[in-house]
Design a protein around this motif. Structure first.
Motif, PDB file in Angstrom:
ATOM      1  N   MET A   1      17.010 -14.057  31.629  1.00 60.20           N
ATOM      2  CA  MET A   1      15.590 -13.766  31.480  1.00 60.20           C
ATOM      3  C   MET A   1      15.309 -12.392  32.078  1.00 60.20           C
ATOM      4  SD  MET A   1      12.216 -15.797  32.860  1.00 60.20           S
ATOM      5  CE  MET A   1      12.458 -17.191  31.812  1.00 60.20           C
ATOM      6  N   ARG A   2      14.631 -11.572  31.342  1.00 65.97           N
ATOM      7  CA  ARG A   2      14.276 -10.232  31.763  1.00 65.97           C
ATOM      8  C   ARG A   2      13.062 -10.279  32.685  1.00 65.97           C
ATOM      9  NH1 ARG A   2      13.453  -4.731  29.821  1.00 65.97           N
ATOM     10  NH2 ARG A   2      11.366  -4.945  29.048  1.00 65.97           N
ATOM     11  N   THR A   3      12.923  -9.296  33.564  1.00 68.25           N
ATOM     12  CA  THR A   3      11.781  -9.221  34.476  1.00 68.25           C
ATOM     13  C   THR A   3      10.465  -9.218  33.710  1.00 68.25           C
ATOM     14  OG1 THR A   3      13.140  -8.003  36.038  1.00 68.25           O
ATOM     15  CG2 THR A   3      10.785  -7.911  36.381  1.00 68.25           C
ATOM     16  N   ALA A   4      10.442  -8.585  32.549  1.00 66.49           N
ATOM     17  CA  ALA A   4       9.225  -8.566  31.736  1.00 66.49           C
ATOM     18  C   ALA A   4       8.831  -9.974  31.312  1.00 66.49           C
ATOM     19  CB  ALA A   4       9.427  -7.686  30.497  1.00 66.49           C
ATOM     20  N   ASP A   5       9.829 -10.814  31.022  1.00 63.17           N
ATOM     21  CA  ASP A   5       9.534 -12.197  30.659  1.00 63.17           C
ATOM     22  C   ASP A   5       8.906 -12.936  31.839  1.00 63.17           C
ATOM     23  OD1 ASP A   5      10.647 -11.809  28.120  1.00 63.17           O
ATOM     24  OD2 ASP A   5      12.636 -12.424  28.807  1.00 63.17           O
ATOM     25  N   ASP A   6       9.438 -12.715  33.036  1.00 60.72           N
ATOM     26  CA  ASP A   6       8.855 -13.316  34.244  1.00 60.72           C
ATOM     27  C   ASP A   6       7.409 -12.872  34.416  1.00 60.72           C
ATOM     28  OD1 ASP A   6      11.105 -14.713  34.981  1.00 60.72           O
ATOM     29  OD2 ASP A   6      11.742 -13.260  36.484  1.00 60.72           O
ATOM     30  N   PHE A   7       7.168 -11.595  34.193  1.00 58.98           N
ATOM     31  CA  PHE A   7       5.815 -11.068  34.327  1.00 58.98           C
ATOM     32  C   PHE A   7       4.864 -11.775  33.376  1.00 58.98           C
ATOM     33  CE2 PHE A   7       2.504  -8.139  32.908  1.00 58.98           C
ATOM     34  CZ  PHE A   7       1.852  -7.932  34.110  1.00 58.98           C
ATOM     35  N   LEU A   8       5.291 -12.008  32.151  1.00 63.95           N
ATOM     36  CA  LEU A   8       4.421 -12.655  31.166  1.00 63.95           C
ATOM     37  C   LEU A   8       4.141 -14.110  31.493  1.00 63.95           C
ATOM     38  CD1 LEU A   8       5.626 -11.003  27.870  1.00 63.95           C
ATOM     39  CD2 LEU A   8       3.415 -10.710  28.992  1.00 63.95           C
ATOM     40  N   ILE A   9       4.989 -14.757  32.276  1.00 57.83           N
ATOM     41  CA  ILE A   9       4.703 -16.124  32.718  1.00 57.83           C
ATOM     42  C   ILE A   9       3.409 -16.139  33.519  1.00 57.83           C
ATOM     43  CG2 ILE A   9       5.472 -18.006  34.230  1.00 57.83           C
ATOM     44  CD1 ILE A   9       8.360 -17.251  33.343  1.00 57.83           C
ATOM     45  N   THR A  10       3.200 -15.119  34.318  1.00 56.47           N
ATOM     46  CA  THR A  10       1.975 -15.012  35.113  1.00 56.47           C
ATOM     47  C   THR A  10       0.744 -14.943  34.217  1.00 56.47           C
ATOM     48  OG1 THR A  10       3.241 -13.824  36.791  1.00 56.47           O
ATOM     49  CG2 THR A  10       0.852 -13.691  36.963  1.00 56.47           C
ATOM     50  N   MET A  11       0.904 -14.462  33.003  1.00 60.26           N
ATOM     51  CA  MET A  11      -0.225 -14.289  32.082  1.00 60.26           C
ATOM     52  C   MET A  11      -0.545 -15.545  31.274  1.00 60.26           C
ATOM     53  SD  MET A  11      -1.228 -11.303  32.631  1.00 60.26           S
ATOM     54  CE  MET A  11      -0.521 -10.343  33.931  1.00 60.26           C
ATOM     55  N   ARG A  12       0.244 -16.604  31.406  1.00 63.18           N
ATOM     56  CA  ARG A  12       0.006 -17.818  30.617  1.00 63.18           C
ATOM     57  C   ARG A  12      -1.406 -18.357  30.836  1.00 63.18           C
ATOM     58  NH1 ARG A  12       5.531 -21.226  31.751  1.00 63.18           N
ATOM     59  NH2 ARG A  12       6.876 -19.955  30.432  1.00 63.18           N
ATOM     60  N   GLY A  13      -2.094 -18.590  29.742  1.00 58.59           N
ATOM     61  CA  GLY A  13      -3.418 -19.191  29.806  1.00 58.59           C
ATOM     62  C   GLY A  13      -4.528 -18.235  30.207  1.00 58.59           C
ATOM     63  N   ILE A  14      -4.240 -16.961  30.321  1.00 59.96           N
ATOM     64  CA  ILE A  14      -5.264 -15.987  30.713  1.00 59.96           C
ATOM     65  C   ILE A  14      -6.204 -15.746  29.528  1.00 59.96           C
ATOM     66  CG2 ILE A  14      -5.589 -13.525  31.239  1.00 59.96           C
ATOM     67  CD1 ILE A  14      -4.798 -15.200  33.630  1.00 59.96           C
ATOM     68  N   ASP A  15      -7.497 -15.781  29.795  1.00 57.80           N
ATOM     69  CA  ASP A  15      -8.468 -15.527  28.737  1.00 57.80           C
ATOM     70  C   ASP A  15      -9.069 -14.132  28.913  1.00 57.80           C
ATOM     71  OD1 ASP A  15     -10.443 -15.687  30.744  1.00 57.80           O
ATOM     72  OD2 ASP A  15     -10.879 -17.781  30.276  1.00 57.80           O
ATOM     73  N   ASP A  16      -9.960 -13.775  28.007  1.00 58.77           N
ATOM     74  CA  ASP A  16     -10.528 -12.430  28.012  1.00 58.77           C
ATOM     75  C   ASP A  16     -11.357 -12.134  29.250  1.00 58.77           C
ATOM     76  OD1 ASP A  16      -9.275 -12.186  25.592  1.00 58.77           O
ATOM     77  OD2 ASP A  16     -11.098 -12.410  24.397  1.00 58.77           O
ATOM     78  N   ASP A  17     -12.019 -13.134  29.810  1.00 60.22           N
ATOM     79  CA  ASP A  17     -12.802 -12.910  31.028  1.00 60.22           C
ATOM     80  C   ASP A  17     -11.892 -12.731  32.237  1.00 60.22           C
ATOM     81  OD1 ASP A  17     -15.275 -13.081  29.735  1.00 60.22           O
ATOM     82  OD2 ASP A  17     -15.294 -15.270  29.924  1.00 60.22           O
ATOM     83  N   THR A  18     -10.881 -13.582  32.341  1.00 60.62           N
ATOM     84  CA  THR A  18     -10.001 -13.560  33.503  1.00 60.62           C
ATOM     85  C   THR A  18      -9.145 -12.297  33.543  1.00 60.62           C
ATOM     86  OG1 THR A  18      -9.918 -15.968  33.431  1.00 60.62           O
ATOM     87  CG2 THR A  18      -8.246 -14.891  34.760  1.00 60.62           C
ATOM     88  N   VAL A  19      -8.726 -11.792  32.388  1.00 61.24           N
ATOM     89  CA  VAL A  19      -7.843 -10.631  32.357  1.00 61.24           C
ATOM     90  C   VAL A  19      -8.497  -9.403  32.985  1.00 61.24           C
ATOM     91  CG1 VAL A  19      -8.406  -9.620  30.096  1.00 61.24           C
ATOM     92  CG2 VAL A  19      -6.045  -9.547  30.938  1.00 61.24           C
ATOM     93  N   GLY A  20      -9.821  -9.359  33.013  1.00 57.83           N
ATOM     94  CA  GLY A  20     -10.519  -8.224  33.602  1.00 57.83           C
ATOM     95  C   GLY A  20     -11.144  -8.496  34.954  1.00 57.83           C
ATOM     96  N   ARG A  21     -10.870  -9.662  35.532  1.00 60.08           N
ATOM     97  CA  ARG A  21     -11.502 -10.028  36.799  1.00 60.08           C
ATOM     98  C   ARG A  21     -10.665  -9.572  37.987  1.00 60.08           C
ATOM     99  NH1 ARG A  21     -12.361 -16.125  38.474  1.00 60.08           N
ATOM    100  NH2 ARG A  21     -12.420 -16.312  36.216  1.00 60.08           N
ATOM    101  N   ALA A  22     -11.300  -8.868  38.915  1.00 58.05           N
ATOM    102  CA  ALA A  22     -10.647  -8.491  40.168  1.00 58.05           C
ATOM    103  C   ALA A  22     -10.710  -9.689  41.100  1.00 58.05           C
ATOM    104  CB  ALA A  22     -11.335  -7.284  40.791  1.00 58.05           C
ATOM    105  N   ALA A  23      -9.677  -9.856  41.910  1.00 56.68           N
ATOM    106  CA  ALA A  23      -9.605 -11.031  42.782  1.00 56.68           C
ATOM    107  C   ALA A  23      -9.799 -10.681  44.252  1.00 56.68           C
ATOM    108  CB  ALA A  23      -8.253 -11.715  42.601  1.00 56.68           C
ATOM    109  N   SER A  24     -10.063  -9.417  44.528  1.00 54.68           N
ATOM    110  CA  SER A  24     -10.223  -8.989  45.922  1.00 54.68           C
ATOM    111  C   SER A  24     -11.116  -7.761  45.951  1.00 54.68           C
ATOM    112  CB  SER A  24      -8.849  -8.661  46.515  1.00 54.68           C
ATOM    113  OG  SER A  24      -8.311  -7.509  45.893  1.00 54.68           O
ATOM    114  N   ALA A  25     -11.173  -7.113  47.097  1.00 53.29           N
ATOM    115  CA  ALA A  25     -11.956  -5.886  47.228  1.00 53.29           C
ATOM    116  C   ALA A  25     -11.375  -4.775  46.360  1.00 53.29           C
ATOM    117  CB  ALA A  25     -12.003  -5.451  48.684  1.00 53.29           C
ATOM    118  N   SER A  26     -10.108  -4.902  46.004  1.00 53.05           N
ATOM    119  CA  SER A  26      -9.447  -3.955  45.110  1.00 53.05           C
ATOM    120  C   SER A  26      -9.982  -4.157  43.699  1.00 53.05           C
ATOM    121  CB  SER A  26      -7.941  -4.211  45.132  1.00 53.05           C
ATOM    122  OG  SER A  26      -7.309  -3.552  44.057  1.00 53.05           O
TER     123      SER A  26
END
Length: 153
Positions: free
Chosen positions: A1-26
């Motif tokens: 499994m490539r690192t890019a594949d691992d990265f995309l696991i984190t994106m599972r189930g992400i919707d359009d609102d969540t993809v643009g939401r900041a989770a901290s002061a950053s």
């Protein structure tokens, strides 16, 4: 499994609102990370394939790190998948990982000509992806409690 594949696991189930939401002061968002990794993948692949120190347009575009505007989660993920597929194809066609390629001129050291092996390019790309995968995992877990490790099953 490539690192890019691992990265995309984190994106599972992400919707359009969540993809643009900041989770901290950053202002860092999952979409912003995707918007950074996609051109990073393309730039390093370009460097590896062309080998002449040229750069694709927009290489130093810092807006690629910002929160995505008018782009869906699916579009961001598909653009990243396309970029990683192009890298995989270029690597499969490469016959010499020790081949030296010229690095592009950088704004902070414009007179330095540097070379790196194709293997070195791939290591830099791997490091970049792994680095930002950690960021993505933290952002995702902060938003909804999901994380890459728990989603591997």
């Amino acid at each position: 499994m490539r690192t890019a594949d691992d990265f995309l696991i984190t994106m599972r189930g992400i919707d359009d609102d969540t993809v643009g939401r900041a989770a901290s002061a950053s202002s860092l968002t999952l979409g912003g990370i995707l918007r950074h990794l996609t051109p990073a993948e393309r730039v390093w692949t370009h460097i590896m394939v062309c080998g002449d120190g040229s750069t694709p347009d927009g290489m130093w575009d810092m807006e690629q790190h910002e929160r995505p505007k008018d782009t869906t989660a699916a579009e961001l993920i598909e653009a990243y998948r396309s970029a990683t597929a192009a890298t995989d194809a270029a690597v499969s066609e490469e016959s010499d990982l020790a081949r030296r390629v010229r690095l592009p001129e950088v704004p902070w050291a414009p007179d330095e000509v540097q070379h790196i092996t194709v293997r070195g390019v791939l290591i830099r790309l791997l490091r970049e992806t792994a680095h930002h995968s950690g960021h993505a995992d933290i952002v995702r877990e902060s938003i909804d409690g999901a994380n890459t490790t728990a989603q591997l099953g």
